[in-house]
Design a protein around this motif. Structure first.
Motif, mmCIF file in Angstrom:
data_model
loop_
_atom_site.group_PDB
_atom_site.id
_atom_site.type_symbol
_atom_site.label_atom_id
_atom_site.label_comp_id
_atom_site.label_asym_id
_atom_site.label_seq_id
_atom_site.Cartn_x
_atom_site.Cartn_y
_atom_site.Cartn_z
ATOM 1 N N ALA A 1 0.504 -31.726 11.464
ATOM 2 C CA ALA A 1 -0.288 -31.296 9.755
ATOM 3 C C ALA A 1 0.775 -31.786 8.649
ATOM 4 C CB ALA A 1 -0.134 -29.938 10.089
ATOM 5 N N LYS A 2 2.050 -31.794 8.628
ATOM 6 C CA LYS A 2 2.695 -31.628 7.878
ATOM 7 C C LYS A 2 3.036 -33.198 7.330
ATOM 8 C CE LYS A 2 5.739 -27.272 7.515
ATOM 9 N NZ LYS A 2 6.890 -26.681 7.851
ATOM 10 N N VAL A 3 2.998 -33.653 8.355
ATOM 11 C CA VAL A 3 3.252 -35.524 8.087
ATOM 12 C C VAL A 3 1.959 -35.526 7.150
ATOM 13 C CG1 VAL A 3 3.962 -37.538 9.240
ATOM 14 C CG2 VAL A 3 5.011 -36.179 9.541
ATOM 15 N N GLN A 4 0.552 -35.417 8.022
ATOM 16 C CA GLN A 4 -0.841 -35.741 7.764
ATOM 17 C C GLN A 4 -1.054 -35.242 6.128
ATOM 18 O OE1 GLN A 4 -2.202 -38.156 9.742
ATOM 19 N NE2 GLN A 4 -1.079 -37.648 11.838
ATOM 20 N N SER A 5 0.216 -34.200 5.779
ATOM 21 C CA SER A 5 -0.517 -34.033 3.766
ATOM 22 C C SER A 5 0.223 -34.832 3.431
ATOM 23 C CB SER A 5 -0.101 -32.721 4.232
ATOM 24 O OG SER A 5 0.297 -31.805 3.188
ATOM 25 N N ALA A 6 1.189 -35.441 3.917
ATOM 26 C CA ALA A 6 2.089 -36.435 3.260
ATOM 27 C C ALA A 6 1.495 -37.212 2.962
ATOM 28 C CB ALA A 6 2.945 -36.370 3.363
ATOM 29 N N LEU A 7 1.006 -38.458 3.797
ATOM 30 C CA LEU A 7 0.119 -39.129 4.321
ATOM 31 C C LEU A 7 -0.891 -38.892 3.337
ATOM 32 C CD1 LEU A 7 -0.295 -41.684 5.201
ATOM 33 C CD2 LEU A 7 -1.112 -40.915 7.052
ATOM 34 N N LEU A 8 -1.252 -37.704 3.357
ATOM 35 C CA LEU A 8 -2.989 -38.147 3.113
ATOM 36 C C LEU A 8 -2.784 -37.911 1.159
ATOM 37 C CD1 LEU A 8 -6.214 -36.776 2.867
ATOM 38 C CD2 LEU A 8 -5.412 -34.454 2.872
ATOM 39 N N GLU A 9 -1.357 -37.331 0.911
ATOM 40 C CA GLU A 9 -1.804 -37.028 -0.514
ATOM 41 C C GLU A 9 -1.500 -38.884 -0.617
ATOM 42 O OE1 GLU A 9 1.722 -36.285 -3.997
ATOM 43 O OE2 GLU A 9 2.618 -36.113 -2.561
ATOM 44 N N ALA A 10 -0.725 -39.833 -0.468
ATOM 45 C CA ALA A 10 -0.076 -41.058 -0.451
ATOM 46 C C ALA A 10 -1.454 -41.554 -0.342
ATOM 47 C CB ALA A 10 0.453 -41.787 0.587
ATOM 48 N N MET A 11 -2.689 -41.349 0.492
ATOM 49 C CA MET A 11 -4.157 -42.287 0.560
ATOM 50 C C MET A 11 -5.166 -41.751 -0.271
ATOM 51 S SD MET A 11 -4.630 -41.775 4.773
ATOM 52 C CE MET A 11 -6.094 -42.404 4.154
ATOM 53 N N GLN A 12 -5.263 -41.045 -0.845
ATOM 54 C CA GLN A 12 -6.442 -39.897 -2.077
ATOM 55 C C GLN A 12 -5.338 -40.214 -3.066
ATOM 56 O OE1 GLN A 12 -8.818 -39.478 -1.239
ATOM 57 N NE2 GLN A 12 -9.432 -39.317 -3.696
ATOM 58 N N GLU A 13 -4.056 -40.078 -4.013
ATOM 59 C CA GLU A 13 -3.545 -40.028 -5.556
ATOM 60 C C GLU A 13 -2.788 -41.557 -5.554
ATOM 61 O OE1 GLU A 13 -3.744 -38.010 -6.859
ATOM 62 O OE2 GLU A 13 -5.354 -36.075 -5.703
#
Length: 336
Positions: free
Chosen positions: A125-137
Motif C-alpha cells: 500500500a505505501k508504494v501504491q500511495s506514492a505512485l498515486l500522488e505522481a499519477m494524480q498530482e
C-alpha cells in the motif's frame, strides 16, 4: 475561429493524422497481432491518461510500451513491482553530504516521461500511495522537497489476471486514476505465425529488433500539441448527454429502466464521465475526424468504465462479469 486559424488547425490535424498512422505502422512492425492494444495506448497518450493493461504473460505488453516510448523519443523507465518494494525505490531518497551538512535529493525512476509499472499489483500500500500522488498530482515528495514531473508523465501499468499469490488489490482511489483498463487477449493464428518472422525471434532485445536507423517519429512537444488538438475535437451536446447517461446508469440503473441494481455494488464516479469524453475525443482524432460520434464512445466505454465499477456478490453468483453488466447498459441506453 478566423480563416487563418482554421487553416492552421487543418494543417495540424492533417499532420497529427499522418504522424499517428505512421506511429501505428511502426509499432505493428515490432508488436504483431495486438493492434487493438496499440490503438488504445495511443488514445490514452492523446487523452493524457494513464493505462492499466491486464493480460497473461507473453502477450507483448511490456514490448508495446517500450516500442511506443522509443517512437515518441520520450524518456522511459521500467519498475518491476515486488512485495518488498519501498516508496523510496520509486520516488527517490535523500542523501546526507557530510561536507555541507545538508541532504541532497536523488530522484527515483518515477521522474521520467513514460513509466512502465510492471506487475503493479505486487507492491504494498505505501508504494501504491506514492505512485498515486505522481499519477494524480503530477509531482512527488521526497523528504521536504516536492519534485514536479514532466508534462508528458505517463504511467502504463501491467498486471497478471491469473496469479494472486503475493499480490495486493489496487485501491479503488488508484484504479479511478487510470483512464482505461485494457484487457489483452491472445493474438490470432495468422498473427502468431507472423511473429516467427520477426528479428526478435533470433535477437532477444527490442533494440536489436528495431532498425537503428529509424529516428523517433515525434518529439515531446509534438505529443503535447497533439493532446491539445485532441482536446479541441468537437463534441455535440447529444454526445455529452449520452456519455452522462451511460455513467449515471452505472450508479442508478433503476432510473434508466435497467434491472441491474442488485448486480452493481458501486457505480462509476464523475471522473469516469470526464475520462470517457477525453478518450472519445482522442479516438475520433485517431480515426481522422474532428468530431465525436457514438461509435467513439461505445468503442471505449468498457475500457474506461470496467475498473471503476464494483459488481455485487449476486452478480458473481450468476457468473456475470463487469463487462457483462456494461454490455447490458450499452445495449439499453439510446444512442443519439
Amino acid at each position: 475561429m478566423s480563416s487563418q486559424e482554421t487553416v492552421a488547425w487543418d494543417d495540424l490535424f492533417e499532420e497529427a493524422h499522418e504522424g499517428l498512422s505512421a506511429l501505428i505502422d511502426r509499432l505493428e512492425s515490432v508488436v504483431v497481432g495486438q493492434r487493438p492494444l496499440l490503438e488504445k495506448l495511443i488514445v490514452a497518450l492523446l487523452a493524457g491518461g494513464h493505462v492499466l493493461v491486464e493480460g497473461v504473460p507473453g502477450l507483448a505488453k511490456t514490448r508495446a510500451v517500450r516500442a511506443l516510448a522509443r517512437a515518441l523519443d520520450l524518456p522511459f523507465r521500467r519498475i518491476q513491482f515486488t512485495p518488498d518494494l519501498l516508496p523510496a525505490d520509486l520516488t527517490g531518497t535523500q542523501i546526507y553530504r557530510p561536507a555541507t551538512g545538508e541532504f541532497d535529493v536523488r530522484p527515483g525512476p518515477v521522474v521520467t516521461s513514460v513509466l512502465l509499472a510492471d506487475e503493479i499489483n505486487r507492491a504494498p500500500a505505501k508504494v501504491q500511495s506514492a505512485l498515486l500522488e505522481a499519477m494524480q498530482e503530477g509531482q512527488i515528495t521526497v523528504g521536504d522537497e516536492t519534485i514536479i514531473l514532466p508534462e508528458t508523465f505517463w504511467v502504463l501499468a501491467t498486471q497478471n489476471p491469473i496469479e494472486h499469490e503475493g499480490t495486493y488489490p489496487l485501491p479503488e482511489a488508484q484504479l479511478d486514476r487510470f483512464l482505461m483498463k485494457v484487457l489483452v487477449d491472445y493474438p490470432a493464428r495468422d498473427a502468431e505465425l507472423a511473429m516467427l518472422d520477426l528479428p526478435s525471434v533470433a535477437e532477444t532485445s527490442l533494440a536489436e529488433s528495431w532498425p537503428s536507423d529509424e529516428p523517433p517519429l515525434f518529439t515531446p512537444d509534438d505529443v503535447l500539441r497533439f493532446r491539445r488538438l485532441a482536446a479541441s475535437v468537437q463534441t455535440a451536446p447529444a454526445i455529452k448527454e449520452y456519455v452522462v447517461d451511460l455513467v449515471r446508469a452505472t450508479r442508478d440503473p433503476e432510473a434508466y429502466g435497467l434491472g441491474l441494481a442488485p448486480l452493481i455494488e458501486l457505480g462509476a464516479s464523475p471522473r469516469a464521465t470526464i475520462a470517457l469524453i477525453r478518450a472519445a475525443r482522442a479516438h475520433a482524432l485517431l480515426a481522422r475526424r474532428d468530431y465525436v460520434t457514438p461509435h467513439d464512445v461505445k468503442s471505449l466505454a468498457r475500457d474506461v468504465l470496467r475498473h471503476r465499477i464494483m459488481i455485487s456478490y449476486e452478480a458473481d453468483a450468476e457468473g456475470l462479469s463487469v463487462d457483462d453488466v456494461l454490455i447490458r447498459i450499452l445495449d439499453h441506453i439510446p444512442v443519439p
